[in-house]
Write an enzyme that holds these catalytic residues in place. Structure first.
Site, PDB file in Angstrom:
ATOM      1  N   HIS A 161     -47.433  21.515 -11.952  1.00 26.98           N
ATOM      2  CA  HIS A 161     -48.968  22.284 -12.281  1.00 26.98           C
ATOM      3  C   HIS A 161     -46.972  23.270 -11.852  1.00 26.98           C
ATOM      4  O   HIS A 161     -47.556  24.934 -12.885  1.00 26.98           O
ATOM      5  CB  HIS A 161     -49.494  22.556 -11.520  1.00 26.98           C
ATOM      6  CG  HIS A 161     -50.036  21.670 -11.133  1.00 26.98           C
ATOM      7  ND1 HIS A 161     -50.152  20.998  -9.704  1.00 26.98           N
ATOM      8  CD2 HIS A 161     -51.070  20.670 -11.594  1.00 26.98           C
ATOM      9  CE1 HIS A 161     -51.256  20.078 -10.155  1.00 26.98           C
ATOM     10  NE2 HIS A 161     -51.922  20.673 -10.876  1.00 26.98           N
ATOM     11  N   ARG A 200     -52.458  12.849  -6.147  1.00 27.28           N
ATOM     12  CA  ARG A 200     -53.354  11.948  -5.775  1.00 27.28           C
ATOM     13  C   ARG A 200     -51.920  10.521  -5.614  1.00 27.28           C
ATOM     14  O   ARG A 200     -52.795   9.516  -4.621  1.00 27.28           O
ATOM     15  CB  ARG A 200     -54.052  10.988  -6.793  1.00 27.28           C
ATOM     16  CG  ARG A 200     -55.200  10.923  -7.576  1.00 27.28           C
ATOM     17  CD  ARG A 200     -55.957  10.749  -8.089  1.00 27.28           C
ATOM     18  NE  ARG A 200     -57.706  11.007  -8.730  1.00 27.28           N
ATOM     19  CZ  ARG A 200     -57.411  11.346  -9.446  1.00 27.28           C
ATOM     20  NH1 ARG A 200     -56.868  12.325 -10.078  1.00 27.28           N
ATOM     21  NH2 ARG A 200     -58.589  12.035 -10.412  1.00 27.28           N
TER      22      ARG A 200
END
EC number: 6.3.2.1
Lengths: 282, 282
Positions: A37, A187
């Protein structure tokens, strides 16, 4: 850096920026930011006057048995990281702000959706397309930045922009990896120590597939079988391992053109995905 | 007045207008303009710096047995009328300009769509929503003007704007009628002379229904039965005659709140629709 939680306030912010003729770069995320990100935020920062990121865990894209409730969240950490990476605004709406009532319509994706993640996650990409459409209408960005790791998502959003003539350019940025090759993912925190140690074999398998094709093996089935053999003995299960044209996601038995090699692998508490895109010049 | 036929050119026109801080009023149509459309254009003219209308017979909203091919078209006449009514731009794209390939996704309307016109025209409102979404992205209007005659369309487009947070305000304008009460429609040209003479009984039936309710008859079924009796002996057939809450299009047996009385009536070559919206204060 501003934190904006309401639709009314983000509209006001965007309106003011447009008035001042500022360009807007947008990075939509579900939070729990990692270096993937942050690389998108940095890229947006390089190119735009105003950098808006959104943090919204979108219930519409989770199936009933998926991990919406326990998807990792840590807003304070995200805030610190986003600021450091150069964001000007975090749009951080609640679920009721985004979906005040049952939605009477959705975007329904009909092509490129019955393969890869779409096959095992029915409705997932309808949910992705619907929330991204909403975010694009609210933020009205000049460019929006997505990670190539979510390759099917990128393909579908590019299709959406084309289908509905949305005035935004989609920028797909390279997958960011750990030193051992594992693709960064929110995750990854779900992995046990043993799983974490094993997980880089997904990327190695993709690299092996690329090598096979580069050495002249153009039969899709053969490449897939050889790649699957590499994953035998792993402690999880293969959800899919497949090869398609990209970004159309059409099937070809004889590999040529731009293709994607993609894997989804299910560990006990984490489903990991990874992919490589390559050009095949037979 | 400009005629613009390409997506590239309309984007340029809109971009320039935004740069000059002009407000944009938009009237989407399928052409064959009548006074209903012209009243929308006049309304947009009163309120906005730039008035754009679109003329596009949208194949996506016609069923396989519907009248897409023979839908009436007369661009020269439309051009003259639009200019006179005050339009600045006609956006007049071809089908291949709007749909260069099979669309890989659509808007899927899931609520308020199994009643009225939606019931007998499956997929119709998906097609309407999809094309209007495209047009909104291209034209980026401040306000868009629709005729209240297409009441279900107006309700669904209002829902779409809300669902996807599209930055546009929907203005619903009153139905324009012939002197004898028949709602103006591009499809009225399909009527035979006898049908044309009979057709005002649709509006009379709606007015009769309103009168019944005003006089204290609040039972939905009773009002519908009495209205249907008025249409007996007509030379066409009733497609539907129904009453719903508006704009939610929810069913109520005991009428109260804002409601719509709506009729669709099938003549030999023309299916006519009409409606009245009223407030019931029991």
């Amino acid at each position: 850096m501003k934190i904006i939680e309401t639709i009314q306030a983000i509209r006001k912010e965007v309106k003011q920026a447009k008035k001042e003729d500022k360009s807007i770069g947008f990075v939509p995320t579900m939070g729990y930011l990692h270096e993937g990100h942050l690389s998108l935020i940095s890229e947006a920062r390089k190119k735009h006057d105003l950098v808006i990121i959104s943090i919204f865990v979108n219930p519409l894209q989770f199936g009933p048995n998926e991990d919406f409730e326990r998807y990792p969240r840590d807003f304070e950490r995200d805030e610190r990281l986003a600021r450091k990476a150069g964001a000007d605004v975090i749009f951080y709406p609640s679920v009721t702000e985004m979906y005040p009532k049952e939605t009477p319509m959705t975007i329904r994706v009909t092509k490129g959706v019955d393969v890869l993640c779409g096959a095992s996650r029915p409705g997932h990409f309808d949910g992705v397309a619907t929330v991204v459409m909403k975010l694009f209408q609210l933020v009205q960005p000049d460019e929006a930045f997505f990670g190539q790791k979510d390759a099917q998502q990128v393909a579908i959003i590019m299709n959406m922009v084309e289908t509905f003539d949305i005035p935004v350019t989609i920028v797909a940025c390279p997958t960011i990896r750990e030193e051992d090759g594992l693709a960064k993912s929110s995750r990854n925190v779900y992995l046990t120590e043993d799983e974490r140690e094993e997980a880089p074999f997904l990327y190695e398998t993709l690299q092996y597939g690329v090598k096979l094709i580069r050495s002249g093996e153009y039969n899709r089935q053969t490449v897939i079988h050889k790649m699957l053999a590499k994953l035998e003995g792993g402690s999880g299960t293969v959800d899919y391992l497949d090869i398609f044209l990209y970004p159309s996601l059409e099937k070809v038995e004889e590999l040529s053109g731009q293709i994607i090699l993609a894997i989804a692998y299910q560990y006990k508490h984490a489903r990991l995905i990874d992919n490589l895109i390559m050009k095949v010049d037979q």
